[in-house]
Design a protein around this motif. Structure first.
Motif, mmCIF file in Angstrom:
data_model
loop_
_atom_site.group_PDB
_atom_site.id
_atom_site.type_symbol
_atom_site.label_atom_id
_atom_site.label_comp_id
_atom_site.label_asym_id
_atom_site.label_seq_id
_atom_site.Cartn_x
_atom_site.Cartn_y
_atom_site.Cartn_z
ATOM 1 N N THR A 83 0.840 -1.193 0.000
ATOM 2 C CA THR A 83 0.000 0.000 0.000
ATOM 3 C C THR A 83 0.874 1.241 0.000
ATOM 4 N N ASP A 84 0.638 2.107 -0.972
ATOM 5 C CA ASP A 84 1.336 3.383 -1.049
ATOM 6 C C ASP A 84 0.635 4.350 -0.103
ATOM 7 N N LEU A 85 1.327 4.775 0.947
ATOM 8 C CA LEU A 85 0.681 5.596 1.970
ATOM 9 C C LEU A 85 0.348 7.002 1.460
ATOM 10 N N ASP A 86 1.096 7.468 0.437
ATOM 11 C CA ASP A 86 0.829 8.801 -0.111
ATOM 12 C C ASP A 86 -0.427 8.812 -0.972
ATOM 13 N N LEU B 22 20.380 -0.280 -13.855
ATOM 14 C CA LEU B 22 19.142 0.091 -14.542
ATOM 15 C C LEU B 22 18.865 1.592 -14.463
ATOM 16 N N GLY B 23 19.652 2.289 -13.638
ATOM 17 C CA GLY B 23 19.439 3.720 -13.485
ATOM 18 C C GLY B 23 18.149 4.050 -12.744
ATOM 19 N N ILE B 24 17.774 3.170 -11.815
ATOM 20 C CA ILE B 24 16.534 3.391 -11.057
ATOM 21 C C ILE B 24 16.892 3.867 -9.658
ATOM 22 N N THR B 25 16.205 4.879 -9.181
ATOM 23 C CA THR B 25 16.355 5.217 -7.763
ATOM 24 C C THR B 25 15.163 4.641 -7.029
ATOM 25 N N GLU B 26 15.456 3.935 -5.958
ATOM 26 C CA GLU B 26 14.393 3.271 -5.228
ATOM 27 C C GLU B 26 13.573 4.300 -4.477
ATOM 28 N N PRO B 27 12.244 4.181 -4.542
ATOM 29 C CA PRO B 27 11.419 5.131 -3.793
ATOM 30 C C PRO B 27 11.622 4.943 -2.286
ATOM 31 N N ASP B 28 11.315 5.975 -1.545
ATOM 32 C CA ASP B 28 11.476 5.946 -0.094
ATOM 33 C C ASP B 28 10.671 4.784 0.512
ATOM 34 N N PRO B 29 11.359 3.839 1.164
ATOM 35 C CA PRO B 29 10.639 2.657 1.654
ATOM 36 C C PRO B 29 9.553 2.978 2.692
ATOM 37 N N SER B 30 9.671 4.137 3.361
ATOM 38 C CA SER B 30 8.676 4.443 4.400
ATOM 39 C C SER B 30 7.333 4.858 3.785
ATOM 40 N N ARG B 31 7.317 4.954 2.434
ATOM 41 C CA ARG B 31 6.068 5.305 1.757
ATOM 42 C C ARG B 31 5.096 4.147 1.691
ATOM 43 N N TYR B 32 5.605 2.930 1.935
ATOM 44 C CA TYR B 32 4.755 1.748 1.725
ATOM 45 C C TYR B 32 4.550 0.946 2.998
ATOM 46 N N THR B 33 3.403 0.276 3.062
ATOM 47 C CA THR B 33 3.260 -0.793 4.049
ATOM 48 C C THR B 33 3.061 -2.089 3.278
ATOM 49 N N TRP B 34 3.515 -3.162 3.879
ATOM 50 C CA TRP B 34 3.467 -4.463 3.213
ATOM 51 C C TRP B 34 2.699 -5.451 4.077
ATOM 52 N N GLU B 35 1.888 -6.281 3.438
ATOM 53 C CA GLU B 35 1.209 -7.347 4.172
ATOM 54 C C GLU B 35 1.238 -8.615 3.323
ATOM 55 N N GLY C 84 -2.513 5.954 -1.480
ATOM 56 C CA GLY C 84 -3.508 4.962 -1.105
ATOM 57 C C GLY C 84 -3.613 3.822 -2.099
ATOM 58 N N GLN C 85 -2.773 3.860 -3.123
ATOM 59 C CA GLN C 85 -2.827 2.830 -4.158
ATOM 60 C C GLN C 85 -2.318 1.486 -3.629
ATOM 61 N N ILE C 86 -3.059 0.431 -3.980
ATOM 62 C CA ILE C 86 -2.675 -0.906 -3.532
ATOM 63 C C ILE C 86 -2.167 -1.699 -4.720
ATOM 64 N N GLU C 87 -1.037 -2.397 -4.515
ATOM 65 C CA GLU C 87 -0.463 -3.157 -5.603
ATOM 66 C C GLU C 87 -0.073 -4.536 -5.096
ATOM 67 N N GLN C 88 -0.195 -5.530 -5.962
ATOM 68 C CA GLN C 88 0.235 -6.875 -5.587
ATOM 69 C C GLN C 88 1.674 -7.068 -6.046
ATOM 70 N N VAL C 89 2.534 -7.505 -5.133
ATOM 71 C CA VAL C 89 3.934 -7.722 -5.483
ATOM 72 C C VAL C 89 4.284 -9.174 -5.203
ATOM 73 N N LEU C 90 4.943 -9.817 -6.172
ATOM 74 C CA LEU C 90 5.346 -11.212 -5.977
ATOM 75 C C LEU C 90 6.833 -11.250 -5.652
ATOM 76 N N VAL C 91 7.170 -11.771 -4.489
ATOM 77 C CA VAL C 91 8.592 -11.850 -4.133
ATOM 78 C C VAL C 91 9.035 -13.313 -4.182
ATOM 79 N N PRO C 92 10.317 -13.545 -4.529
ATOM 80 C CA PRO C 92 10.804 -14.918 -4.637
ATOM 81 C C PRO C 92 10.750 -15.639 -3.286
ATOM 82 N N CYS C 93 10.597 -16.966 -3.327
ATOM 83 C CA CYS C 93 10.469 -17.740 -2.093
ATOM 84 C C CYS C 93 11.793 -17.840 -1.352
#
Ligand SMILES: [Zn+2]
Ligand SMILES: [Zn+2]
Length: 535
Positions: A40-43, A470-483, A45-54
């Motif tokens: 969940t993006d706290l700024d 890849l030239g990507i800057t990671e967004p601020d991790p405190s912007r998200y909550t994960w469940e 409110g957008q919710i996204e499904q993320v698949l992480v490796p096992c």
């Protein structure tokens, strides 16, 4: 248009669509058991499904995760081996990911304990707790949220008279080996690659099977395997006392062809073969467990569970069996240990210089079998090999794997933490399982001050490199909550759908990486038809 009719045999010969998806995922380096998280993006409110490796380390479970884990271990081994400055060990504050997993773990524990207290089944919640524990470990937190086993009981540490004494030096707090300077002023700091094996249990032929199975000592082979990790710990302890500094190691435990464990060890710093021989001769591990030589209760005559007192009783007399503590207290000054584990006299030791071809080859040895189960490293193919593996499994069946082993009942002793349903010969301890060959310990043993980094740190290094490429800057991790998303949730994705997402994600990701690499090399993208990467 209707498709042409096919026979049953033709249909059976076709690949299953789901298998093709799975193979494609593996081909593109994607995991086959992705964990679904809701972000969940706290700024916004957008919710996204993320698949992480096992994150599994066995290729038989998840080939891509196992391969990545192996690469990571190789990086860890390489970074620590020839360090020339002391690694700084200061635990970091937990990051958001670590906090999230531990919070989830706490909630799960509460739900589980509540279910338990109200008499409901806790199996599913226990499984979830187990999965969360794995994720917690993966996120780079040391230790466990719950103590694995309570404090150890004091055991006798009588010295053996048949073993030479080792000179003992106080251990200096340094972890870096000696530096050598050549006459022309070049300095170098060599390290060592050491392979230690178990003793001989009888002559073996070229295929690893005994020349004479009737005299091969399967019982000693089984017990040495069961206590191999403890013996290795003793060796390191002796090595530190003998050399007088806090020597560091990266070790991998593997089976030899004769299916006895051996250990490849990269150590920082050097010692001579004579010194090593001395340390090995003085190294042993005594297992001061109650004697278990006489079968008191065989099949058809097993101790009986007594629900009211929570222990086992003698089926004939109804008397309580002695507890483990009582049996330990009964060990007298004239008794001998249940087992004394030692390394065999054969060892291999070579000096290795930083960044050399030799170093790369040794790291190859150290990580070669890490993606395989210990019993799958040498698959038996001949009848003799099958029979040999069978006899070892038989020998392990009634051995004592741990203080809680069900086999204690066979020898008339209550196992530690007894419960109903324990049956000698059917102990659930991993060490009895065929594929473990008696060794249920960790495959990679790394000392704390090896590279000064946890596996999670090494993983983060890799991620940082990828993001930079890849030239990507990671967004601020405190912007998200994960469940974590679980079965009953409305947004839960079934495995087949997850796999399709993994394939699509990996393809996008790889194209971006290839593109970035080409840019970095200053090449323009080649003609796509020539790359041949299409699946
Ligand atoms: Zn995986
Ligand atoms: Zn057991």
């Amino acid at each position: 248009m209707t498709p042409p009719r096919q026979t049953r045999a033709q249909r059976l010969a076709m690949r299953l669509a789901r298998d093709v998806v799975r193979d494609l995922a593996v081909e593109h380096g994607g995991g086959v058991r992705p964990v679904q998280l809701r972000r969940t993006d706290l700024d916004t409110g957008q919710i996204e499904q993320v698949l992480v490796p096992c994150g599994h380390t066995l290729a038989s479970v998840c080939p891509s995760c196992a391969e990545r884990a192996k690469t990571l271990r190789a990086a860890q081994c390489r970074e620590g081996w020839h360090l020339d400055t002391e690694p700084a060990i200061t635990p970091d504050d937990p990051d958001d990911e670590q906090r999230m997993w531990i919070e989830q773990r706490a909630k799960t524990q509460q739900r589980r304990d509540h279910a338990d207290a109200t008499g409901r089944d806790t199996t599913e919640l226990d499984e979830l707790a187990g999965d969360l524990d794995e994720q917690i470990a993966r996120s780079g937190v040391r230790g466990h949220v719950l103590p694995a086993r309570p404090a150890r009981r004091h055991r006798s540490t009588r010295r053996r008279q048949d073993t030479p004494d080792l000179p003992r030096r106080p251990i200096e707090p340094r972890t870096i080996g000696k530096t050598y300077t050549t006459p022309d002023g070049k300095t170098f700091r060599p390290s060592m690659f050491i392979t230690l094996t178990c003793d001989s249990y009888g002559a073996v032929t070229g295929d690893g099977t005994p020349a004479d199975p009737s005299t091969y000592d399967y019982q000693r082979a089984a017990r040495d395997a069961l206590h191999f990790a403890a013996l290795f710990g003793r060796f390191i302890q002796n090595l530190r006392r003998f050399l007088g500094y806090d020597i560091q190691y990266f070790a991998a435990v593997e089976p030899q062809r004769r299916v006895a464990p051996h250990v490849h060890t990269a150590v920082r710093g050097t010692l001579s073969r004579t010194e090593l021989r001395q340390v090995l001769a003085a190294t042993y591990h005594q297992v001061w467990w109650p004697r278990a030589d006489i079968v008191r209760f065989g099949e058809g005559n097993l101790p009986v569970w007594h629900e009211a007192s929570g222990c086992y009783v003698d089926p004939a007399t109804g008397e309580f069996l002695p507890t483990r503590d009582q049996a330990l207290d009964a060990i007298g000054p004239d008794d001998v240990p249940l087992h004394v584990a030692r390394f065999g006299p054969k060892f291999d030791a070579q000096g290795v210089l930083a960044g050399s071809r030799g170093a790369a080859r040794c790291i190859g040895y150290l990580t070669k079998y890490l993606t395989k189960h210990i019993g799958a490293c040498h698959q038996p193919t001949t009848d003799a090999q099958h029979a040999h593996a069978e006899r070892l499994a038989d020998a392990l069946r009634y051995e004592l794997c741990s203080p809680t082993c069900a086999n204690w009942l066979r020898y008339g002793i209550q196992p530690k933490n007894p419960r109903d349903g324990l049956r000698p010969g059917r102990c659930k301890g991993q060490a009895h399982r065929r594929e473990c060959l008696g060794y249920a310990g960790r495959r990679v043993l790394v000392s704390r001050k090896w590279s000064g980094k946890t596996l999670a740190d090494h993983r983060a290094d890799r991620k940082a490199w990828l993001l930079a490429t890849l030239g990507i800057t990671e967004p601020d991790p405190s912007r998200y909550t994960w469940e974590p998303v679980t079965h009953g949730d409305s947004d839960h994705m079934p495995p087949a759908r997850r796999m399709l997402h993994v394939v699509a994600d990996r393809i996008t990701w790889q194209q971006a990486l290839d593109e970035a690499r080409r840019r970095a090399d200053g090449h323009s993208p080649p003609d796509l038809s020539a790359t041949g990467t299409a699946a």
